[in-house]
Design an enzyme around this catalytic site. Structure first.
Site, PDB file in Angstrom:
ATOM      1  N   LYS A  99       0.996  -1.309  -0.038  1.00  0.00           N
ATOM      2  CA  LYS A  99       0.134  -0.039  -0.079  1.00  0.00           C
ATOM      3  C   LYS A  99       0.839   1.018  -0.179  1.00  0.00           C
ATOM      4  O   LYS A  99       1.485   1.504   1.000  1.00  0.00           O
ATOM      5  CB  LYS A  99      -1.047  -0.032   1.427  1.00  0.00           C
ATOM      6  CG  LYS A  99      -1.725   1.071   1.352  1.00  0.00           C
ATOM      7  CD  LYS A  99      -2.681   1.351   2.738  1.00  0.00           C
ATOM      8  CE  LYS A  99      -3.109   2.723   2.861  1.00  0.00           C
ATOM      9  NZ  LYS A  99      -3.823   3.020   4.132  1.00  0.00           N
ATOM     10  N   GLY A 160      -8.281   9.168   9.129  1.00  0.00           N
ATOM     11  CA  GLY A 160      -8.657   9.480  10.398  1.00  0.00           C
ATOM     12  C   GLY A 160      -9.655  10.308  10.801  1.00  0.00           C
ATOM     13  O   GLY A 160     -10.035  10.744  11.816  1.00  0.00           O
TER      14      GLY A 160
END
Lengths: 257, 73
Positions: A99, A160
């Site tokens: 990733k 987040g």
């Protein structure tokens, strides 16, 4: 397997990819991942603490034989750092997936798109299966696909933040043009956000904080599993068009007089 | 400090360390009680393949990085 999620030639039942950060301990990590049904889990690459080696290794609870381990390059601010981290991750022996994150700014954690593209080009050449985290920018997505990335992973909102999909129209454009899987990565806050991503037609959703940061992470992991499933089924079923005025559900004939 | 054993000074994960001369990477990992299957190692920014740990002798000034997977998103 009906309606599998195919990534880099491998079929998965689950379309939910989860992170392993921010949990209280490995036991909670494992329980949350089990509840989420995820088969692909992300991990970070960090220095071993050589003075305190009593700690368990994450892979002791997440057996790479059962989960596809997706190492990230989180925390890297340059293409070189990200490439170096990816190479170390591959050397640690869980496969070729990465990733790719090259962060451009500490406050927003938005990706540095040019550096991401540069790093992706190098890693693809080295045989990595590159899954890049990017802004919801169709041009960047196109370039990364052309380089040979195995998927594109536009953010829903900052990492987040829990804001959900901020620009569903850009995600739609990316979906329309992409021939590789489109995975919404980052910014999901709750189950309906995951469902929205899937209803748009995304192939999968990747999240960490939305589960790990919930009051009850295990219950939220299950909610996310159901949200992703519900969204996927709704996408396949084909939603009705939005209309401004009402259409009666009950027959107009046969009314009593 | 034992004057009769030659030491090499290295840096492991940013920490200065003194090792006995002739130590291989495999010896070091054994001393640190690390599971070789779960880590990756760089010496002076070059990855050392796992099968070369036993052949790789550490020398003065080596910068060693030992990493593993931790929780992350």
């Amino acid at each position: 397997m009906t309606d599998p999620f195919v990534l880099a030639g491998k079929s998965y039942r689950s379309r939910l990819i989860v992170g392993t950060g921010k949990y209280r301990d490995f036991a909670e990590t494992k329980r949350a991942i089990d509840a989420s049904g995820a088969e692909i889990v992300t991990v970070a690459v960090r220095r071993v603490n050589i003075t305190d080696r009593t700690k368990e290794n994450l892979l002791d609870v997440l057996d790479p034989a059962h989960y596809t381990i997706l190492p990230n390059t989180a925390g890297c601010y340059t293409a070189d750092e990200a490439i170096r981290t990816a190479r170390l991750a591959r050397e640690a022996g869980v496969g070729n997936l990465v990733k790719l994150e090259v962060i451009g700014d500490q406050k927003t954690l938005f990706p540095d798109v040019t550096a991401t593209i540069a790093a992706a080009a190098v890693l693809v050449k080295e045989g990595f299966v590159v899954l890049p985290y990017i802004t919801d920018d169709p041009i960047a997505a196109k370039k990364l696909e052309e380089i040979g990335c195995a998927a594109v992973m536009p953010l829903a909102a900052p990492i987040g933040s829990g804001l959900g999909i901020r620009n569903p129209f850009n995600i739609r454009i990316i979906l329309e043009q992409s021939r590789v899987p489109v995975i919404v990565d980052a910014g999901v806050g709750t189950a309906s956000d995951a469902a929205v991503a899937m209803e748009l037609g995304c192939d999968a959703v990747l999240m960490n904080t939305a589960i790990a940061g919930a009051k009850d992470p295990i219950l939220m992991a299950e909610a996310m599993r159901l949200g992703v499933d519900a969204g996927r089924k709704a996408f396949l079923a084909g939603r009705i068009p939005r209309k401004l005025y009402a259409t009666a559900s009950s027959p107009l004939e046969g009314m009593i007089e | 400090m034992n004057d009769y054993v030659l030491r090499v000074r290295v840096t492991i994960n940013g920490e200065p360390q003194s090792l006995s001369e002739g130590l291989t990477l495999a010896d070091l990992l054994r001393q640190l009680e690390l599971d070789q299957r779960r880590i990756a190692v760089e010496v002076n920014r070059e990855i050392v393949a796992r099968e070369l740990y036993t052949a790789h002798t550490l020398t003065d000034g080596d910068q060693i990085e030992i990493v593993q997977f931790v929780g992350g998103g």
